[in-house]
Design an enzyme around this catalytic site. Structure first.
Site, mmCIF file in Angstrom:
data_model
loop_
_atom_site.group_PDB
_atom_site.id
_atom_site.type_symbol
_atom_site.label_atom_id
_atom_site.label_comp_id
_atom_site.label_asym_id
_atom_site.label_seq_id
_atom_site.Cartn_x
_atom_site.Cartn_y
_atom_site.Cartn_z
ATOM 1 N N ILE A 52 0.977 -1.286 0.359
ATOM 2 C CA ILE A 52 0.144 0.156 0.252
ATOM 3 C C ILE A 52 0.907 1.143 0.116
ATOM 4 O O ILE A 52 1.735 1.451 1.111
ATOM 5 C CB ILE A 52 -1.052 -0.150 1.141
ATOM 6 C CG1 ILE A 52 -1.978 0.695 1.393
ATOM 7 C CG2 ILE A 52 -0.478 0.185 2.791
ATOM 8 C CD1 ILE A 52 -3.144 1.316 2.705
ATOM 9 N N SER A 53 0.752 2.116 -0.876
ATOM 10 C CA SER A 53 1.792 3.541 -0.907
ATOM 11 C C SER A 53 1.574 4.179 0.884
ATOM 12 O O SER A 53 0.189 4.103 0.784
ATOM 13 C CB SER A 53 1.410 4.353 -2.074
ATOM 14 O OG SER A 53 1.702 3.230 -3.462
#
Length: 207
Positions: A52-53
């Protein structure tokens, strides 16, 4: 901890993006065992070799796209569904997000997370994100959360005139690129170095 992230973002991205990120519970989009790290400003593992960024990167990409209410947005690389959820908040109930993910386990994970967060206007589909989703095109905006060797032509073709696409490009060195489709063609802006997982597919990297 959510306040810490908002403090980092304030002054760097629009208030609309900050408000959307405040409303979307990031902890629902990471594996339960690492929920205590959900608001750290760094990428987090979500399984299947994907991440997940970092919150600041999600905010920056949404800000560059200038997403408005009622827009139709293509999100490439669903992952855990968090980025799609933030975009969904920005387009509002009259807008729609189509999100495509190649890994079946993450498709299921994202759907579960979006349901838990009560996000109603995201459709998650499994497929080759480098090919886009032509059946729902054209799009006002396209967000790509994986790096490609070059900007995939199908994604450019699925963008409306006046539409915008944000995508990391490169392998050893990656750069975030904003593309705007005009009547004459495509205009590109470069927004610095980034690090993303590869976009795997017919118009991406081959593994």
């Amino acid at each position: 901890m959510r306040d810490d992230i908002i403090g980092i973002l304030r002054g760097n991205v629009s208030d609309r993006v900050i408000e959307a990120m405040w409303r979307v519970p990031r902890e629902l989009f990471v594996p339960r065992r690492i929920r205590h790290t959900a608001y750290e400003d760094r990428p987090l593992p979500i399984g299947e070799g994907q991440t997940i960024s970092a919150p600041h990167m999600v905010a920056m990409m949404c800000d560059l796209l200038e997403i408005a209410e009622g827009m139709k947005v293509l999100d490439v690389g669903t992952g855990s569904g968090y980025h799609a959820a933030v975009i969904a908040d920005l387009v509002g109930p009259e807008g729609q997000v189509y999100s495509i993910e190649r890994i079946p386990e993450l498709v299921l994970f994202a759907k579960k997370n979006l349901e838990a967060a009560e996000v109603k206007n995201v459709t998650v589909l499994q497929g080759d994100g480098s090919r886009g989703l032509p059946e729902y095109a054209p799009y006002d905006r396209i967000n790509v959360a994986a790096t490609a060797p070059k900007i995939p032509e199908p994604l450019k073709e699925q963008l409306k005139v006046g539409g915008k696409l944000v995508i990391p490009v490169g392998s050893c060195y990656q750069e975030l690129v904003l593309v705007e489709r005009t009547q004459e063609g495509f205009e590109l802006e470069h927004h610095g170095g980034v690090v993303f997982v590869p976009l795997v597919g017919d118009h991406g990297f081959h593994i």
